[in-house]
Enzyme design. Structure first.
Site, PDB file in Angstrom:
ATOM      1  N   LYS A 201       0.845  -1.202   0.000  1.00 23.59           N
ATOM      2  CA  LYS A 201       0.000   0.000   0.000  1.00 23.59           C
ATOM      3  C   LYS A 201       0.878   1.250   0.000  1.00 23.59           C
ATOM      4  CE  LYS A 201      -3.779  -2.361   2.259  1.00 23.59           C
ATOM      5  NZ  LYS A 201      -4.206  -2.909   3.538  1.00 23.59           N
TER       6      LYS A 201
ATOM      7  N   GLN B 139      -5.135  -1.728   9.443  1.00 22.16           N
ATOM      8  CA  GLN B 139      -4.984  -3.071   8.879  1.00 22.16           C
ATOM      9  C   GLN B 139      -5.613  -4.117   9.800  1.00 22.16           C
ATOM     10  OE1 GLN B 139      -3.694  -3.763   5.814  1.00 22.16           O
ATOM     11  NE2 GLN B 139      -4.160  -5.914   6.134  1.00 22.16           N
TER      12      GLN B 139
ATOM     13  N   ASP C 192     -11.832   2.201   3.549  1.00 19.50           N
ATOM     14  CA  ASP C 192     -12.099   0.764   3.544  1.00 19.50           C
ATOM     15  C   ASP C 192     -13.593   0.482   3.372  1.00 19.50           C
ATOM     16  OD1 ASP C 192     -10.127  -1.196   3.754  1.00 19.50           O
ATOM     17  OD2 ASP C 192      -9.709  -0.715   5.854  1.00 19.50           O
TER      18      ASP C 192
HETATM   19  N1  GUN Z   1      -7.039  -7.142   5.864  1.00 22.40           N
HETATM   20  C1  GUN Z   1      -7.330  -7.909   4.770  1.00 22.40           C
HETATM   21  N2  GUN Z   1      -8.032  -7.204   3.874  1.00 22.40           N
HETATM   22  C2  GUN Z   1      -8.189  -5.966   4.386  1.00 22.40           C
HETATM   23  C3  GUN Z   1      -8.824  -4.785   3.914  1.00 22.40           C
HETATM   24  O1  GUN Z   1      -9.396  -4.713   2.815  1.00 22.40           O
HETATM   25  N3  GUN Z   1      -8.752  -3.717   4.729  1.00 22.40           N
HETATM   26  C4  GUN Z   1      -8.139  -3.758   5.944  1.00 22.40           C
HETATM   27  N4  GUN Z   1      -8.150  -2.650   6.684  1.00 22.40           N
HETATM   28  N5  GUN Z   1      -7.550  -4.827   6.409  1.00 22.40           N
HETATM   29  C5  GUN Z   1      -7.559  -5.923   5.632  1.00 22.40           C
END
Ligand code: GUN
Length: 285
Positions: A54, A98, A121
Site C-alpha cells: 500500500k 490493517q 475501507d
Molecule cells: N485485511 C485484509 N483485507 C483488508 C482490507 O481490505 N482492509 C483492511 N483494513 N484490512 C484488511
C-alpha cells in the site's frame, strides 16, 4: 474452448495509470495531494506485506502517505487515539487500520471511531448503510475490485443469476449489494446452505469468497458462467490457490479470474481510488 482469463494485474495497471493522471491534475488545479494514513498493529507477516504494498503504490502515484507501526501489545485506547489523530489531520484523507487486529482489541470499536468521510475501507456503519441504500459512499476495496473486473470484462449483470458463496462483512455481503444494484438476481450461500452445488450451478456469475482451497469444483459451475474467485488460500508448499479449482473450472466457465493475479491486485487500486475520492470530496463543501 477454455475460459477467458480475467487479468487483474492488467486492469489494475490501467486503473493506476488513470489515477496517476488525475492526481497530477488535482495537484496542479487545487494544490491538493491525496493523503493516506495506515495503522498496523503487530508484526503479522501477511499484514506487513499488504501494508508495504500500500505504501509503495501510494508513493508511486504521488500520494502523501503516513504509516504508523505499533507493537502487538498496544492498547485499544492507544489505537483509538491514533485514529483520532488521523481524523484531525488535514493532510490525511483516507484512513486504513490493517485487519485483523490482535484479540485484545475490539475491531468494531476501532472501525466505529474512523471518520466516515475518511473511511476508505468502507467498513464504517455509515458507509455500509449507504451502500445498502444505494447512496454514494466508500465501497469496500475487494468487492469494488470484483465489480470493476466484471465491468471491464463487459459482463452484463441485468437479470442474471449471481451467486455469492460467503457472507462476510468484508466481501460476501457488500459484493451481494453491489450485484443487486446492477440488477442481478442475487443468492447468498454459506456454510449452512443445503445444496451448495445446485445453487452454484444456477449461477450466470459466481463469486467465491469463502476462504477454502478449491472448494468450488468444475461440476458446480454452469457451462459458460463467469467465475470470480476472491479466495486466497496458502496450501502445502506455500502455493497460493483460490476457492475455485481453477484447472477444472477453466474448461467449463466462459471467463474466470486466476489466483494469484485476479481479484488480489485490484484491491490496492480500489483503495487508492477511494483515497483520491476522499481528497476530492474535501473540495466540495
Ligand atoms: N485485511 C485484509 N483485507 C483488508 C482490507 O481490505 N482492509 C483492511 N483494513 N484490512 C484488511
Amino acid at each position: 474452448m477454455p475460459a477467458t482469463i480475467i487479468d487483474g494485474k492488467q486492469v489494475q495497471a490501467s486503473i493506476r495509470e488513470e489515477l496517476a493522471k488525475k492526481v497530477q491534475e488535482l495537484k496542479a488545479k487545487h494544490g491538493l495531494t491525496p493523503g493516506i494514513g495506515v495503522i498496523l498493529v503487530g508484526e503479522d507477516p501477511a499484514s506487513q506485506s499488504y501494508v508495504k504494498s500500500k505504501e509503495k503504490t501510494a508513493n508511486e502515484l504521488g500520494y502523501y502517505s503516513k504509516t504508523i507501526r505499533v507493537p502487538v501489545e498496544t492498547t485499544e485506547a492507544e489505537v483509538l487515539r491514533l485514529v483520532g489523530e488521523f481524523n484531525k489531520d488535514p493532510q490525511i484523507h483516507g484512513i486504513l487500520v490493517q485487519l485483523p487486529l490482535p484479540p485484545h482489541i475490539n475491531e468494531n470499536s476501532i472501525i466505529f471511531a474512523i471518520d466516515p468521510k475518511k473511511d476508505v475501507d468502507g467498513f464504517h456503519p455509515v458507509n455500509i448503510g449507504k451502500l445498502h441504500m444505494g447512496e454514494e459512499c466508500f465501497v469496500p476495496c475487494t468487492p469494488a475490485g470484483v465489480m470493476e473486473l466484471l465491468k471491464r470484462t463487459g459482463v452484463e449483470l441485468k437479470g442474471k443469476n449471481a451467486v455469492v458463496v460467503g457472507r462476510s462483512n468484508l466481501v460476501g455481503k457488500p459484493v451481494s449489494m453491489l450485484l443487486l444494484a446492477q440488477h442481478a438476481t442475487v443468492t447468498i450461500c454459506h456454510s449452512r446452505t443445503k445444496d451448495l452445488a445446485a445453487e452454484c450451478r444456477r449461477a450466470d456469475v459466481l463469486v467465491a469468497a469463502v476462504g477454502k482451497a478449491k472448494m468450488i469444483t468444475a461440476d458446480m459451475i454452469k457451462p459458460g458462467a463467469v467465475v470470480i474467485d476472491v479466495g486466497v488460500n496458502r496450501v502445502e508448499g506455500g502455493k497460493l490457490v483460490g476457492d475455485v479449482d481453477f484447472e477444472g473450472a477453466v474448461n467449463v466457465a466462459s471467463a474466470i479470474t486466476p489466483v494469484p493475479g485476479g481479484v488480489g491486485p485490484m484491491t490496492i487500486g480500489m483503495l487508492m481510488k477511494n483515497t483520491f475520492l476522499a481528497a476530492e470530496r474535501t473540495l466540495v463543501k
